[in-house]
Design a protein around this motif. Structure first.
Motif, PDB file in Angstrom:
ATOM      1  N   ARG A 123     -88.268  26.698  -3.262  1.00 44.81           N
ATOM      2  CA  ARG A 123     -89.635  27.221  -3.242  1.00 44.81           C
ATOM      3  C   ARG A 123     -89.636  28.738  -3.054  1.00 44.81           C
ATOM      4  O   ARG A 123     -90.432  29.452  -3.669  1.00 44.81           O
ATOM      5  CB  ARG A 123     -90.460  26.534  -2.152  1.00 44.81           C
ATOM      6  CG  ARG A 123     -90.753  25.087  -2.469  1.00 44.81           C
ATOM      7  CD  ARG A 123     -91.587  24.369  -1.430  1.00 44.81           C
ATOM      8  NE  ARG A 123     -91.657  22.951  -1.779  1.00 44.81           N
ATOM      9  CZ  ARG A 123     -92.451  22.438  -2.713  1.00 44.81           C
ATOM     10  NH1 ARG A 123     -93.292  23.234  -3.362  1.00 44.81           N
ATOM     11  NH2 ARG A 123     -92.425  21.155  -2.995  1.00 44.81           N
ATOM     12  N   LEU A 136     -90.450  23.968 -10.461  1.00 42.30           N
ATOM     13  CA  LEU A 136     -90.992  23.470  -9.199  1.00 42.30           C
ATOM     14  C   LEU A 136     -92.329  22.788  -9.415  1.00 42.30           C
ATOM     15  O   LEU A 136     -92.595  21.710  -8.854  1.00 42.30           O
ATOM     16  CB  LEU A 136     -91.125  24.622  -8.206  1.00 42.30           C
ATOM     17  CG  LEU A 136     -91.711  24.282  -6.838  1.00 42.30           C
ATOM     18  CD1 LEU A 136     -90.856  23.262  -6.108  1.00 42.30           C
ATOM     19  CD2 LEU A 136     -91.856  25.554  -6.002  1.00 42.30           C
ATOM     20  N   ASP A 140     -93.051  18.979  -8.458  1.00 42.53           N
ATOM     21  CA  ASP A 140     -94.156  18.568  -7.587  1.00 42.53           C
ATOM     22  C   ASP A 140     -95.059  17.563  -8.301  1.00 42.53           C
ATOM     23  O   ASP A 140     -95.510  16.580  -7.694  1.00 42.53           O
ATOM     24  CB  ASP A 140     -94.975  19.790  -7.164  1.00 42.53           C
ATOM     25  CG  ASP A 140     -94.330  20.587  -6.050  1.00 42.53           C
ATOM     26  OD1 ASP A 140     -93.479  20.040  -5.320  1.00 42.53           O
ATOM     27  OD2 ASP A 140     -94.682  21.781  -5.897  1.00 42.53           O
TER      28      ASP A 140
END
Length: 224
Positions: A123, A136, A140
């Motif tokens: 992150r 990312l 997610d």
């Protein structure tokens, strides 16, 4: 900083490696992962890794064409561990939604399933790289989709399932980020109430007992 090499194998039964020895692709990846977590992506450099392992950097090029290829391999490993594990736990068989949430929370307590420090390192990396940010976001989305489907398996309407999935997922990210360092016994006392908040129903005593026993195996030795 210690001058001792930090070379290690994934296999805990393997001989520990020190000094000027032949290293493998996994050794380079393992140490690169250590550096990514502890120092950030900027320090994941070939010479830096070689110095930490006390080996020549020439062996790096037997396994990787470039530093970028190493970075791509780190992202592949992150996807194959953290993202895959969370999805697998969300899809694991369960008799009730509270048992299913307990399955997901195995990722919270078992570092072999989900490496929280690695997730935060990625992150942080995503703040500096548009490519990693996109990966990312995709990860997610996959995780949230798996959690949504988990709730829907137990009869929740889609919009409610989406909401509960988001509460479950983002609460855990924030919880880890806060680094509360709570006593283990207090964490486990909250479990029935967390299950009620996440699902809207009471967890069964046997589910709570099973998760408590599972968690204690990994949390044993933490400060209380």
């Amino acid at each position: 900083m210690s001058n001792k090499p930090i070379l290690h194998r994934d296999d805990p039964k393997a001989e520990p490696l020190v000094g000027n020895v032949k290293v493998t692709r996994d050794d380079w990846l393992n140490v690169a992962m250590d550096v990514l977590i502890s120092d950030g992506v900027e320090q994941v450099k070939v010479l830096n890794l070689a110095d930490r392992m006390a080996v020549s950097r020439s062996s790096f090029y037997w396994y990787f064409k470039s530093r970028q290829q190493l970075l791509d391999a780190l992202l592949d490993r992150w996807q194959a561990t953290n993202t895959a594990a969370l999805i697998a736990q969300a899809e694991a068989p369960a008799e009730t939604i509270t048992a299913a949430v307990c399955n997901v929370h195995h990722c919270v307590v078992n570092p072999d399933l989900f490496d929280t420090a690695l997730d935060f390192a990625v992150r942080d990396w995503a703040r500096r790289s548009g490519k990693v940010r996109r990966m990312l976001d995709q990860s997610d989305a996959r995780r949230l989709e798996a959690l949504k489907r988990m709730f829907m398996r137990f009869g929740y309407e889609e919009l409610e399932a989406v909401t509960r999935a988001r509460v479950l997922y983002y609460m855990q990210i924030g919880y880890d980020l806060a680094q509360l360092n709570e006593p283990v016994e207090f964490r486990l006392k909250l479990l029935p109430y967390y299950l009620l908040v996440f699902t809207g129903v009471q967890g069964r005593p046997e589910e709570i007992e099973a998760f408590t026993n599972y968690a204690k195996r990994f949390w044993e030795g933490e400060e209380t």
